[in-house]
Motif scaffolding. Structure first.
Motif, PDB file in Angstrom:
ATOM      1  N   LEU A 194       3.750   0.729  12.054  1.00 39.16           N
ATOM      2  CA  LEU A 194       3.163  -0.607  12.045  1.00 39.16           C
ATOM      3  C   LEU A 194       1.792  -0.616  12.703  1.00 39.16           C
ATOM      4  N   GLU A 195       1.649   0.152  13.778  1.00 39.42           N
ATOM      5  CA  GLU A 195       0.335   0.237  14.440  1.00 39.42           C
ATOM      6  C   GLU A 195      -0.697   0.863  13.521  1.00 39.42           C
ATOM      7  N   SER A 196      -0.279   1.862  12.759  1.00 43.68           N
ATOM      8  CA  SER A 196      -1.221   2.491  11.822  1.00 43.68           C
ATOM      9  C   SER A 196      -1.615   1.521  10.720  1.00 43.68           C
ATOM     10  N   MET A 197      -0.659   0.707  10.278  1.00 38.38           N
ATOM     11  CA  MET A 197      -0.959  -0.294   9.254  1.00 38.38           C
ATOM     12  C   MET A 197      -1.954  -1.323   9.778  1.00 38.38           C
ATOM     13  N   VAL A 198      -1.756  -1.724  11.047  1.00 34.74           N
ATOM     14  CA  VAL A 198      -2.670  -2.688  11.654  1.00 34.74           C
ATOM     15  C   VAL A 198      -4.067  -2.092  11.763  1.00 34.74           C
ATOM     16  N   CYS A 199      -4.135  -0.827  12.157  1.00 36.46           N
ATOM     17  CA  CYS A 199      -5.438  -0.158  12.294  1.00 36.46           C
ATOM     18  C   CYS A 199      -6.153  -0.080  10.953  1.00 36.46           C
ATOM     19  N   VAL A 200      -5.412   0.299   9.907  1.00 37.28           N
ATOM     20  CA  VAL A 200      -6.004   0.388   8.568  1.00 37.28           C
ATOM     21  C   VAL A 200      -6.477  -0.978   8.105  1.00 37.28           C
ATOM     22  N   THR A 201      -5.636  -1.994   8.346  1.00 38.29           N
ATOM     23  CA  THR A 201      -5.992  -3.356   7.937  1.00 38.29           C
ATOM     24  C   THR A 201      -7.229  -3.828   8.674  1.00 38.29           C
ATOM     25  N   MET A 202      -7.255  -3.570   9.977  1.00 43.71           N
ATOM     26  CA  MET A 202      -8.399  -4.004  10.769  1.00 43.71           C
ATOM     27  C   MET A 202      -9.673  -3.270  10.346  1.00 43.71           C
ATOM     28  N   ILE A 243      11.247   3.633   6.484  1.00 44.97           N
ATOM     29  CA  ILE A 243      10.072   2.778   6.345  1.00 44.97           C
ATOM     30  C   ILE A 243       9.954   2.245   4.914  1.00 44.97           C
ATOM     31  N   GLN A 244      10.246   3.115   3.942  1.00 43.14           N
ATOM     32  CA  GLN A 244      10.191   2.680   2.543  1.00 43.14           C
ATOM     33  C   GLN A 244      11.218   1.594   2.239  1.00 43.14           C
ATOM     34  N   ALA A 245      12.325   1.570   2.980  1.00 40.16           N
ATOM     35  CA  ALA A 245      13.407   0.612   2.708  1.00 40.16           C
ATOM     36  C   ALA A 245      13.201  -0.732   3.395  1.00 40.16           C
ATOM     37  N   VAL A 246      12.260  -0.840   4.323  1.00 40.19           N
ATOM     38  CA  VAL A 246      12.116  -2.044   5.140  1.00 40.19           C
ATOM     39  C   VAL A 246      11.920  -3.302   4.297  1.00 40.19           C
ATOM     40  N   GLU A 247      11.075  -3.220   3.283  1.00 36.26           N
ATOM     41  CA  GLU A 247      10.801  -4.408   2.465  1.00 36.26           C
ATOM     42  C   GLU A 247      12.059  -4.891   1.748  1.00 36.26           C
ATOM     43  N   GLU A 248      12.848  -3.970   1.189  1.00 36.27           N
ATOM     44  CA  GLU A 248      14.102  -4.339   0.525  1.00 36.27           C
ATOM     45  C   GLU A 248      15.076  -4.943   1.532  1.00 36.27           C
ATOM     46  N   VAL A 249      15.115  -4.364   2.718  1.00 34.49           N
ATOM     47  CA  VAL A 249      16.028  -4.846   3.756  1.00 34.49           C
ATOM     48  C   VAL A 249      15.697  -6.290   4.125  1.00 34.49           C
ATOM     49  N   ILE A 250      14.418  -6.583   4.305  1.00 31.80           N
ATOM     50  CA  ILE A 250      14.005  -7.948   4.645  1.00 31.80           C
ATOM     51  C   ILE A 250      14.402  -8.922   3.537  1.00 31.80           C
ATOM     52  N   PHE A 251      14.240  -8.508   2.285  1.00 23.73           N
ATOM     53  CA  PHE A 251      14.621  -9.354   1.153  1.00 23.73           C
ATOM     54  C   PHE A 251      16.097  -9.729   1.231  1.00 23.73           C
ATOM     55  N   HIS A 252      16.946  -8.773   1.519  1.00 25.29           N
ATOM     56  CA  HIS A 252      18.382  -9.046   1.563  1.00 25.29           C
ATOM     57  C   HIS A 252      18.793  -9.795   2.830  1.00 25.29           C
ATOM     58  N   LEU A 253      18.148  -9.487   3.957  1.00 28.22           N
ATOM     59  CA  LEU A 253      18.500 -10.147   5.216  1.00 28.22           C
ATOM     60  C   LEU A 253      18.084 -11.611   5.241  1.00 28.22           C
TER      61      LEU A 253
END
Length: 525
Positions: A489-497, A321-331
């Protein structure tokens, strides 16, 4: 694997523009060069090098005394450069495989040059004598290439889109950054002011056709019969040849090993040929997953069987999960399936770079698309429909699996090699009768499995192991990586909401109160 970058006809200061070239520095950690083009002050090349072949003379743009008017920046490997050099009696100045492009272009022109290249590549070729610029990319887009072309003829080219997004240029309408089509070359006229005009876009190879370079292959011509034994023998010969030619390297070779059929076939064949070629080191194999994941367990069995120097990388959902942002940057993509499948490959590549000396990495990409390995092929209405969809997937590889494999390895300065996407191997497999290629007896890739049965290359349980998504196989059978990511991702959505809803409610209430005040005021008047 390198990073290439070029501008033609820039209206802005090149010393400012060239900072964009540094955004792909990860693709070539060994050296960097930035060079202006003689006579065209607003044209330049940028190059990041990963030294794999000819570590002394491999810097680019590549120029040789015989052709002082040619400038070449390319990323890739040309596996048949020795064969073509000998066949046409070219006089080489370096040991660089890419020098063959200069000789072929001078002798035959751009179309034949591109069609004779057996390898993976993306190139930018400048001919100042004839004022032409050429771009080209290999059949499956194993090596990436992006371009930006404005209405007034400013051309910017880069291995990754991130090297183009901050390019500045005065233009009436914004220009799009687009991936260059695999299997094509494009020719441009170069004007005196450095601007260009596209004059030709032509396909030089399609995956369903035998490549033009096959007639110069060192491998003997294959029997053309379609009886099962002949076909299986041809598949074995072509695949082994695909792996052998990719041993071309001055750096250590390793292999990703998930324990599935494809990576196991690559690893087993690689170890076998490395012994035959007497490489001075054992082949390293790499797997990633949680301790009890199906992939880790299967890869361990394969490594023990083939005798590789095996490395296991522990994977946790938290680290992923911590690597997802870096992965998106490279992809450079938000495709959710690609991202999910890329995290493990990104992390194992990071381990390889930091903990080992392997740089050239073999992998099993392309097999599922070529040999109808996806589960849904069982439901194909006809063999013809399955065959057509296989070709569609092959043509779209550069947008998904090949993109994933290149970017996750290149992010850590590694070079990817994919024998399943060998031109001759894929062309032969796609030429087989449609009925031969479909899943049989409830087993996908049946023909490929049958071709290697009884050779003891790997344990039988691995040869007949069913298809499992890489993102699922790396985690415990109790809980998949897909599920872990979904829950996060669901937890992030819940926190955001939970944070946003009170604000939305306040805005609604405030607007309602404001409307009430306005209405009341209107009534009083």
């Amino acid at each position: 694997m390198c990073g290439i970058w070029a501008l033609f006809g820039s209206d802005e200061c090149l010393s400012v523009q060239c900072t964009s070239a540094m955004k792909i520095a990860h693709r070539g950690p060994d050296a960097f060069r930035f060079e202006n083009v003689n006579g065209f002050t607003n044209c330049c090349f940028g190059f990041h090098r990963l030294a794999i072949v000819d570590q002394l003379y491999g810097m680019q743009p590549l120029r040789i005394k015989k052709f002082p008017f040619l400038w070449l920046c390319y990323n890739g490997e040309i596996y048949n450069h020795h064969t073509l050099k000998k066949k046409f009696e070219f006089d080489y100045q370096t040991k660089v495989d890419g020098e063959i492009l200069l000789h072929l272009y001078d002798r035959f022109g751009i179309q034949k040059m591109a069609s004779l290249l057996d390898g993976v590549f993306a190139f930018i070729l400048l001919d100042t004598a004839n004022r032409k610029v050429f771009l080209g990319r290999d059949t499956y887009g194993v090596r990436p290439l992006f371009k930006l072309l404005t209405d007034d003829g400013f051309l910017a080219v880069c291995s990754e889109a991130k090297g183009l997004i901050d390019i500045t240029h005065a233009m009436a309408t914004p220009a799009n950054i687009v991936p260059f089509l695999p299997g094509y070359f494009e020719a441009f006229d170069l004007k005196k002011n450095g601007k260009v005009q596209s004059i030709q876009m032509e396909q030089f190879h399609c995956c369903t056709q035998e490549p033009a370079h096959a007639i110069y292959d060192t491998m003997e011509r294959l029997p053309t019969r379609f009886d099962e034994e002949t076909v299986k023998s041809n598949i074995r010969s072509l695949f082994e040849n695909a792996v052998r030619k990719r041993l071309m390297a001055h750096r250590r070779i390793g292999c990703l090993l998930s324990g599935g059929l494809d990576s196991s076939l690559v690893a087993a064949t690689l170890v076998k040929l490395a012994k035959e070629e007497k490489l001075q080191y054992p082949i390293q194999t790499f797997s990633i997953g949680s301790e009890d994941s199906p992939d880790i367990i299967a890869a361990r069995k394969v490594a023990a069987h083939i005798g590789s120097e095996h490395h296991e990388v522990n994977f946790t959902a938290e680290e992923g999960i911590q690597a997802v942002e870096e992965v998106i940057f490279h992809l450079e993509t938000y495709d959710i399936t690609t991202i999910r499948a890329s995290v493990g490959m990104y992390l194992v590549s990071k381990y390889i770079r930091e903990k080992t000396d392997s740089v050239v990495i073999f992998s099993g990409e392309g097999s599922d698309e070529l040999t109808q390995g996806y589960i849904y092929f069982h439901k194909a209405p006809t063999p013809k429909a399955a065959a057509e969809d296989s070709v569609r997937l092959m043509k779209e590889l550069y947008l998904f699996d090949v993109l994933r494999a290149d970017r996750t390895t290149a992010a850590h300065g590694l070079e990817l090699r994919v024998p399943f996407l060998d031109h001759r191997f894929t062309a032969y497999y796609l030429s087989l009768p449609e009925e031969m290629r479909i899943p049989k007896h409830g087993v996908e890739k049946h023909l490929l499995r049958e071709s290697f049965k009884g050779l003891n290359l790997m344990p039988d349980e691995i040869l007949w192991r069913r298809k499992e998504a890489f993102s699922d196989g790396m985690m415990s059978v109790k809980k998949s990586w897909y599920t872990c990511l979904q829950e996060h991702l669901e937890s992030m959505v819940c926190v955001t909401m939970a944070t946003v809803l009170p604000i939305i409610q306040w805005l609604i209430n405030d607007q309602f109160s404001s409307n009430e005040r306005s209405s009341s005021s209107s009534e009083r008047h």
